[in-house]
Scaffold this active site. Sequence first.
Site, PDB file in Angstrom:
ATOM      1  N   GLU A 149     -27.524 -46.172 -28.322  1.00 59.16           N
ATOM      2  CA  GLU A 149     -26.361 -45.428 -28.829  1.00 59.16           C
ATOM      3  C   GLU A 149     -25.333 -46.323 -29.489  1.00 59.16           C
ATOM      4  OE1 GLU A 149     -25.873 -41.924 -25.461  1.00 59.16           O
ATOM      5  OE2 GLU A 149     -24.201 -43.222 -25.932  1.00 59.16           O
ATOM      6  N   CYS A 167     -18.197 -48.782 -31.501  1.00 64.25           N
ATOM      7  CA  CYS A 167     -18.456 -49.086 -30.095  1.00 64.25           C
ATOM      8  C   CYS A 167     -19.949 -49.377 -29.983  1.00 64.25           C
ATOM      9  CB  CYS A 167     -18.064 -47.886 -29.237  1.00 64.25           C
ATOM     10  SG  CYS A 167     -18.342 -48.151 -27.491  1.00 64.25           S
ATOM     11  N   CYS A 174     -28.954 -50.008 -18.864  1.00 61.82           N
ATOM     12  CA  CYS A 174     -28.162 -51.022 -18.164  1.00 61.82           C
ATOM     13  C   CYS A 174     -28.676 -51.132 -16.735  1.00 61.82           C
ATOM     14  CB  CYS A 174     -26.689 -50.631 -18.155  1.00 61.82           C
ATOM     15  SG  CYS A 174     -25.653 -51.871 -17.338  1.00 61.82           S
ATOM     16  N   CYS A 178     -23.476 -48.609 -12.458  1.00 62.59           N
ATOM     17  CA  CYS A 178     -22.149 -48.189 -11.983  1.00 62.59           C
ATOM     18  C   CYS A 178     -22.228 -46.690 -11.692  1.00 62.59           C
ATOM     19  CB  CYS A 178     -21.091 -48.476 -13.039  1.00 62.59           C
ATOM     20  SG  CYS A 178     -20.946 -50.238 -13.381  1.00 62.59           S
ATOM     21  N   CYS A 181     -21.427 -43.883 -14.410  1.00 65.20           N
ATOM     22  CA  CYS A 181     -21.843 -44.135 -15.799  1.00 65.20           C
ATOM     23  C   CYS A 181     -23.185 -43.514 -16.137  1.00 65.20           C
ATOM     24  CB  CYS A 181     -21.884 -45.645 -16.008  1.00 65.20           C
ATOM     25  SG  CYS A 181     -22.578 -46.126 -17.581  1.00 65.20           S
ATOM     26  N   GLY A 221     -25.064 -50.914 -21.799  1.00 69.03           N
ATOM     27  CA  GLY A 221     -25.436 -52.257 -21.356  1.00 69.03           C
ATOM     28  C   GLY A 221     -24.260 -53.122 -20.971  1.00 69.03           C
ATOM     29  N   GLU A 222     -24.592 -54.210 -20.319  1.00 71.03           N
ATOM     30  CA  GLU A 222     -23.595 -55.188 -19.876  1.00 71.03           C
ATOM     31  C   GLU A 222     -23.722 -56.413 -20.803  1.00 71.03           C
ATOM     32  OE1 GLU A 222     -20.995 -56.028 -17.500  1.00 71.03           O
ATOM     33  OE2 GLU A 222     -21.242 -57.705 -18.860  1.00 71.03           O
ATOM     34  N   SER A 251     -16.451 -56.464 -23.369  1.00 70.11           N
ATOM     35  CA  SER A 251     -16.086 -55.845 -22.104  1.00 70.11           C
ATOM     36  C   SER A 251     -17.166 -56.095 -21.056  1.00 70.11           C
ATOM     37  CB  SER A 251     -15.923 -54.338 -22.355  1.00 70.11           C
ATOM     38  OG  SER A 251     -15.585 -53.699 -21.174  1.00 70.11           O
ATOM     39  N   SER A 274     -13.831 -54.481 -16.673  1.00 73.09           N
ATOM     40  CA  SER A 274     -13.875 -53.113 -16.135  1.00 73.09           C
ATOM     41  C   SER A 274     -13.687 -53.201 -14.630  1.00 73.09           C
ATOM     42  CB  SER A 274     -15.221 -52.461 -16.467  1.00 73.09           C
ATOM     43  OG  SER A 274     -15.327 -52.289 -17.847  1.00 73.09           O
ATOM     44  N   LEU A 275     -12.482 -52.943 -14.196  1.00 67.53           N
ATOM     45  CA  LEU A 275     -12.107 -53.181 -12.800  1.00 67.53           C
ATOM     46  C   LEU A 275     -12.375 -51.943 -11.919  1.00 67.53           C
ATOM     47  CD1 LEU A 275     -10.911 -55.749 -11.613  1.00 67.53           C
ATOM     48  CD2 LEU A 275      -8.652 -54.700 -11.777  1.00 67.53           C
ATOM     49  N   HIS A 276     -11.747 -50.847 -12.283  1.00 68.00           N
ATOM     50  CA  HIS A 276     -11.964 -49.535 -11.641  1.00 68.00           C
ATOM     51  C   HIS A 276     -11.504 -49.401 -10.193  1.00 68.00           C
ATOM     52  CE1 HIS A 276     -14.102 -49.090 -15.274  1.00 68.00           C
ATOM     53  NE2 HIS A 276     -15.214 -49.664 -14.879  1.00 68.00           N
ATOM     54  N   ASN A 352     -14.570 -39.309 -17.873  1.00 66.70           N
ATOM     55  CA  ASN A 352     -15.191 -38.363 -18.786  1.00 66.70           C
ATOM     56  C   ASN A 352     -16.411 -37.776 -18.077  1.00 66.70           C
ATOM     57  OD1 ASN A 352     -15.508 -37.096 -21.227  1.00 66.70           O
ATOM     58  ND2 ASN A 352     -16.671 -38.757 -22.135  1.00 66.70           N
ATOM     59  N   CYS A 395     -20.648 -42.892 -22.068  1.00 67.60           N
ATOM     60  CA  CYS A 395     -21.598 -43.965 -22.306  1.00 67.60           C
ATOM     61  C   CYS A 395     -23.006 -43.577 -21.854  1.00 67.60           C
ATOM     62  CB  CYS A 395     -21.102 -45.159 -21.512  1.00 67.60           C
ATOM     63  SG  CYS A 395     -22.204 -46.523 -21.431  1.00 67.60           S
TER      64      CYS A 395
HETATM   65  S1  SF4 Z   1     -20.393 -48.958 -16.925  1.00 65.35           S
HETATM   66 FE1  SF4 Z   1     -21.264 -50.567 -18.174  1.00 65.35          FE
HETATM   67  S2  SF4 Z   1     -22.039 -52.077 -16.679  1.00 65.35           S
HETATM   68 FE2  SF4 Z   1     -21.719 -50.164 -15.556  1.00 65.35          FE
HETATM   69  S3  SF4 Z   1     -23.741 -49.131 -15.646  1.00 65.35           S
HETATM   70 FE3  SF4 Z   1     -22.505 -48.380 -17.368  1.00 65.35          FE
HETATM   71  S4  SF4 Z   1     -23.145 -49.656 -19.083  1.00 65.35           S
HETATM   72 FE4  SF4 Z   1     -23.736 -50.744 -17.183  1.00 65.35          FE
END
Ligand code: SF4
Length: 423
Positions: A149, A167, A174, A178, A181, A221-222, A251, A274-276, A352, A395
């Site tokens: 994407e 983006c 990934c 998380c 996500c 992805g990371e 990020s 990305s703390l959260h 979201n 995402c």
């Molecule tokens: S938020 Fe980012 S690091 Fe976490 S699962 Fe989604 S894509 Fe991967």
Amino acid sequence: MALQLLQQLCFSTPLKQAVRWRSVSISTRTIMCATSTTTTSVTVPSTSKSTTRMPHVDPHVLLGMSEKDLQQLAIDFGEQSYRGKQLHHLLYKTKAKDIQDFSHLPQAFRNSLQEAGWKVGRSQIHRVVTAADGTIKVLLKLEDNRLVETVGIPVEDNKGSCRLTACVSSQVGCPLRCSFCATGKGGYSRNLQRHEIVEQVLVVEELFNRRVSNVVFMGMGEPMLNLKSVLEAHRCLNKDIQIGQRMITISTVGVPNTIKKLASHKLQSTLAISLHAPNQKLRETIVPSAKSYPLDAIMKDCKDYFLETGRRVSFEYTLLAGVNDKVEHAAELAELLHSWGSGYHVNLIPFNPIDGSEYRRPYKKAVLAFSAALESRKVTVSVRQTRGLDASAACGQLRNEFQKSPLLATSDVLEPLSVASSV
Ligand code: SF4
């Protein structure tokens, strides 16, 4: 990183539809494979070993190469070096997709390149979805039939100038899973090669018919698990496509030892963490990979990053109703940030909603209270406006609709289905 593709940029003025609409005919494929979303424990994969089954860089792909390398390539083919400059122009300005489209080059040179196995490295557009606010999401079908994407987000600011943010994704899926996500729920298949990252920006430019001004590595992805390709793509975006380093944001949710590595490159780009959550215990429930990288270690690496690069780190915080959105959490977050320095910026992202998620979007009142609690403690904060909610905005959400498991590679697990979409 990578959290919710479209939720990133903060826009106070309504978007003008600066997008040119056009029709795109596409063929999509439906999914015949099972999902693999039940894993709950996550270990951050080692970054010292390749996590991909593809080569790091396909040696015969032109996209992603510098002008100097293209000049050398021309010389290697018995041409003069200015042919390399022409190649550079064709790839990054003309955005030619096929070697036979290189009309400025002699036919013999084009044939030689092809016979030697060279290709441009552009993928097919598989699906385009447009949100009411002008945000466009694109699915690209990669050479191995995997889908990735990209999102283009047009924004008009208060002064009337228009930005276009791409983006981009750095991996297919990934591995970090998380809990909020869609990408994490869809599984992981491989790292993207540098040209597969660069082409996402070119696609956005083509769809909007104008230049991309900002790039955020917040798609699937990371990025820190694919740092080599991300840095190479960053070089290309900056030097070849001429997007300023300060206009690029990388990020991450945090991968041990990679922030230091990134800092050593002294880029002028923004690092977004990305703390959260304001504490380790809560963070581990939202970001399972946090178990491998305690909050204190991340904060120390962020401080060192600032000392090394002079660039302040920004912190992304997805607000999940009833989970991490209370005023007490804001107070704890402010305390955490102040204990590690000053001047940090926090971006609040109201969750979201995604299919099958246990989380809910927070009430506006909770978002405002959280934001005010940070401000009153002298933490600068922005609330990100959700973009493209109606276009499978989160995402990985669009990709998941079309390819439930990125772990299966071959095209024969996908069944053709015709769809037409207008952009
Ligand atoms: S938020 Fe980012 S690091 Fe976490 S699962 Fe989604 S894509 Fe991967």
